[in-house]
Write an enzyme that holds these catalytic residues in place. Structure first.
Site, PDB file in Angstrom:
ATOM      1  N   SER A 157       0.838  -1.203   0.000  1.00 16.73           N
ATOM      2  CA  SER A 157       0.000   0.000   0.000  1.00 16.73           C
ATOM      3  C   SER A 157       0.869   1.248   0.000  1.00 16.73           C
ATOM      4  O   SER A 157       1.983   1.247   0.543  1.00 16.73           O
ATOM      5  CB  SER A 157      -0.858  -0.015   1.271  1.00 16.73           C
ATOM      6  OG  SER A 157      -1.419   1.248   1.511  1.00 16.73           O
ATOM      7  N   TYR A 186      -1.651  -0.839  11.000  1.00 16.38           N
ATOM      8  CA  TYR A 186      -1.949  -1.402   9.672  1.00 16.38           C
ATOM      9  C   TYR A 186      -0.780  -1.142   8.719  1.00 16.38           C
ATOM     10  O   TYR A 186      -0.281  -2.051   8.046  1.00 16.38           O
ATOM     11  CB  TYR A 186      -3.237  -0.772   9.117  1.00 16.38           C
ATOM     12  CG  TYR A 186      -3.333  -0.825   7.609  1.00 16.38           C
ATOM     13  CD1 TYR A 186      -3.613  -2.009   6.956  1.00 16.38           C
ATOM     14  CD2 TYR A 186      -3.105   0.323   6.842  1.00 16.38           C
ATOM     15  CE1 TYR A 186      -3.664  -2.053   5.570  1.00 16.38           C
ATOM     16  CE2 TYR A 186      -3.164   0.295   5.472  1.00 16.38           C
ATOM     17  CZ  TYR A 186      -3.442  -0.904   4.835  1.00 16.38           C
ATOM     18  OH  TYR A 186      -3.483  -0.948   3.463  1.00 16.38           O
ATOM     19  N   LYS A 222       2.146  -3.680   6.607  1.00 13.12           N
ATOM     20  CA  LYS A 222       2.547  -3.658   5.188  1.00 13.12           C
ATOM     21  C   LYS A 222       4.050  -3.478   5.069  1.00 13.12           C
ATOM     22  O   LYS A 222       4.711  -4.138   4.259  1.00 13.12           O
ATOM     23  CB  LYS A 222       1.817  -2.531   4.443  1.00 13.12           C
ATOM     24  CG  LYS A 222       0.314  -2.721   4.317  1.00 13.12           C
ATOM     25  CD  LYS A 222      -0.030  -3.899   3.420  1.00 13.12           C
ATOM     26  CE  LYS A 222      -1.530  -4.113   3.303  1.00 13.12           C
ATOM     27  NZ  LYS A 222      -1.875  -5.370   2.611  1.00 13.12           N
TER      28      LYS A 222
HETATM   29  C1  UD1 Z   1      -6.657   5.244   3.936  1.00 11.28           C
HETATM   30  C2  UD1 Z   1      -5.555   4.866   4.875  1.00 11.28           C
HETATM   31  C3  UD1 Z   1      -4.524   4.077   4.124  1.00 11.28           C
HETATM   32  C4  UD1 Z   1      -5.161   2.843   3.522  1.00 11.28           C
HETATM   33  C5  UD1 Z   1      -6.328   3.252   2.642  1.00 11.28           C
HETATM   34  C6  UD1 Z   1      -7.080   1.993   2.237  1.00 11.28           C
HETATM   35  C7  UD1 Z   1      -5.543   6.613   6.591  1.00 11.28           C
HETATM   36  C8  UD1 Z   1      -4.749   7.718   7.221  1.00 11.28           C
HETATM   37  N1  UD1 Z   1      -5.001   6.046   5.508  1.00 11.28           N
HETATM   38  O1  UD1 Z   1      -6.106   6.072   2.937  1.00 11.28           O
HETATM   39  O2  UD1 Z   1      -3.488   3.713   5.008  1.00 11.28           O
HETATM   40  O3  UD1 Z   1      -4.217   2.144   2.762  1.00 11.28           O
HETATM   41  O4  UD1 Z   1      -7.232   4.082   3.363  1.00 11.28           O
HETATM   42  O5  UD1 Z   1      -7.913   2.241   1.174  1.00 11.28           O
HETATM   43  O6  UD1 Z   1      -6.588   6.262   7.057  1.00 11.28           O
HETATM   44  N2  UD1 Z   1     -12.244  11.695   3.621  1.00 11.28           N
HETATM   45  C9  UD1 Z   1     -13.261  12.575   4.004  1.00 11.28           C
HETATM   46  N3  UD1 Z   1     -14.376  12.036   4.581  1.00 11.28           N
HETATM   47  C10 UD1 Z   1     -14.548  10.695   4.810  1.00 11.28           C
HETATM   48  C11 UD1 Z   1     -13.506   9.820   4.427  1.00 11.28           C
HETATM   49  C12 UD1 Z   1     -12.372  10.351   3.839  1.00 11.28           C
HETATM   50  O7  UD1 Z   1     -13.151  13.781   3.816  1.00 11.28           O
HETATM   51  O8  UD1 Z   1     -15.590  10.303   5.361  1.00 11.28           O
HETATM   52  C13 UD1 Z   1     -11.051  12.247   2.968  1.00 11.28           C
HETATM   53  C14 UD1 Z   1      -9.758  11.969   3.717  1.00 11.28           C
HETATM   54  O9  UD1 Z   1      -9.510  12.984   4.668  1.00 11.28           O
HETATM   55  C15 UD1 Z   1      -8.745  11.946   2.562  1.00 11.28           C
HETATM   56  C16 UD1 Z   1      -9.554  11.382   1.383  1.00 11.28           C
HETATM   57  O10 UD1 Z   1     -10.918  11.592   1.718  1.00 11.28           O
HETATM   58  O11 UD1 Z   1      -8.330  13.249   2.239  1.00 11.28           O
HETATM   59  C17 UD1 Z   1      -9.321   9.899   1.156  1.00 11.28           C
HETATM   60  O12 UD1 Z   1      -9.527   9.199   2.373  1.00 11.28           O
HETATM   61  P1  UD1 Z   1      -9.607   7.606   2.432  1.00 11.28           P
HETATM   62  O13 UD1 Z   1     -10.529   7.108   1.381  1.00 11.28           O
HETATM   63  O14 UD1 Z   1      -9.894   7.203   3.846  1.00 11.28           O
HETATM   64  O15 UD1 Z   1      -8.146   7.125   1.995  1.00 11.28           O
HETATM   65  P2  UD1 Z   1      -6.712   7.481   2.610  1.00 11.28           P
HETATM   66  O16 UD1 Z   1      -6.809   8.275   3.842  1.00 11.28           O
HETATM   67  O17 UD1 Z   1      -5.874   8.033   1.509  1.00 11.28           O
END
Ligand code: UD1
Length: 287
Positions: free
Chosen positions: A67, A91, A95
């Site tokens: 990842s 997590y 990895k």
């Molecule tokens: C997250 C994990 C990463 C993992 C991946 C799996 C964290 C810090 N990282 O990545 O280790 O490999 O998921 O797919 O958790 N967001 C919102 N609202 C929400 C959800 C997300 O605004 O309800 C935003 C987040 O702040 C971020 C973006 O959407 O900016 C993507 O978030 P997300 O889909 O959770 O992925 P990652 O954080 O990149």
């Protein structure tokens, strides 16, 4: 999924395997903070067991799902495979440790050929609308949450932070269509068997493009015709500002590149959501 040695042995007894693609792992960051031993047990011990059984049966070709989490909070983008590695939660540490274990296994016996694929943010669904993501409980990741808002299962999306130094203040990620992601695995398998001296190689699977939360929401609204109500909130602890991949190495050495953009990702995710608003479950079984 927990793999038991005897289950694996039984499968290997009846078949001969040329290679293994190891996808099995727990992946919820928050849960890994609450239950680190569950993550170390399942992800690490599961992989060690798999490697032992593969070695014992002469199958030494592996593709492993790593990842982009192993880049931690990158100081610059795009992330190249040579970036320093670090983990910011249990997590991510699983990895990172598994990557190191694979490197050690190769150093111990150069018959092994191992490809570590560092996924960026997989989204979308199979274009048939029959296969898609259906997380249990409240989704942690952006697109499963957006999808559940679109079908009316949740009232609004909480946007975690709109004060980042990005184009619109929201976090930027490299979203990749799951069909492109799976094609990347086929390319990796081909690489294992094309006579190259792979050793233990590592490749990013991303598009090389950064998309903000608001851009992703707008693309999903367009694909679905549904309005996604937003609630602006503070930053989610542990979130990086901007993460996207350098795809040069995968393009050059695996002859693979992502074909789909965010329009196709949202189109196929909406098709899955619209056909299966309760995922694989029912209104009673969902939460
Ligand atoms: C997250 C994990 C990463 C993992 C991946 C799996 C964290 C810090 N990282 O990545 O280790 O490999 O998921 O797919 O958790 N967001 C919102 N609202 C929400 C959800 C997300 O605004 O309800 C935003 C987040 O702040 C971020 C973006 O959407 O900016 C993507 O978030 P997300 O889909 O959770 O992925 P990652 O954080 O990149």
């Amino acid at each position: 999924m927990t793999m038991k040695k005897k289950d694996t042995l039984l499968i290997l007894w009846v078949c001969r395997f040329d290679a293994v693609i190891h996808f099995a792992g727990l992946k919820a960051v928050g849960e890994s903070v609450q239950k680190p031993l569950l993550y170390y047990n399942n992800n690490l011990i599961g992989t060690i067991t798999l490697l032992e059984v593969m070695g014992a049966h002469g199958c030494k070709n592996l593709v492993f799902s790593s990842s982009a989490t192993v880049y931690g909070w990158p100081k610059e983008v795009p992330c190249t495979e040579e970036f320093p590695l670090c983990a910011v939660n249990p997590y991510g540490r699983t990895k990172l440790f598994i990557e190191e274990i694979c490197r050690d296994v190769y150093r111990s016996n150069s018959d092994w050929k191992i490809i570590l694929l560092r996924y960026f943010n997989p989204v979308g669904a199979h274009p048939s609308g029959h296969i898609g993501e259906d997380p249990r409980g409240i989704p942690n990741n952006l697109m499963p949450f957006v999808q559940q808002v679109a079908v009316g299962r949740r009232p609004a999306l909480t946007v975690f932070g709109n004060d980042y130094s990005t184009k619109d203040g929201t976090g930027v990620r490299d979203y990749i269509h799951i069909v492109d992601l799976s094609d990347g695995h086929v390319a990796a398998l081909q690489k294992l068997f094309d006579g190259s001296n792979i050793g233990c190689g590592v490749y990013n699977l991303g598009t090389g493009k950064g998309t903000s939360v608001l851009e992703m929401v707008a693309a999903f609204e367009k694909a679905s015709g549904k309005k996604i109500p937003l609630v602006m909130a503070g930053r989610r602890p542990g979130d990086a500002e901007i993460v996207y991949a350098s795809t040069d190495k995968a393009e050059k050495e695996l002859n693979w590149r992502a074909k789909y953009g965010i329009e196709e990702m949202c189109r196929d995710q909406w098709n899955w959501a619209n056909k299966n608003p309760w995922g694989y479950g029912t209104p009673d079984s969902a939460n």
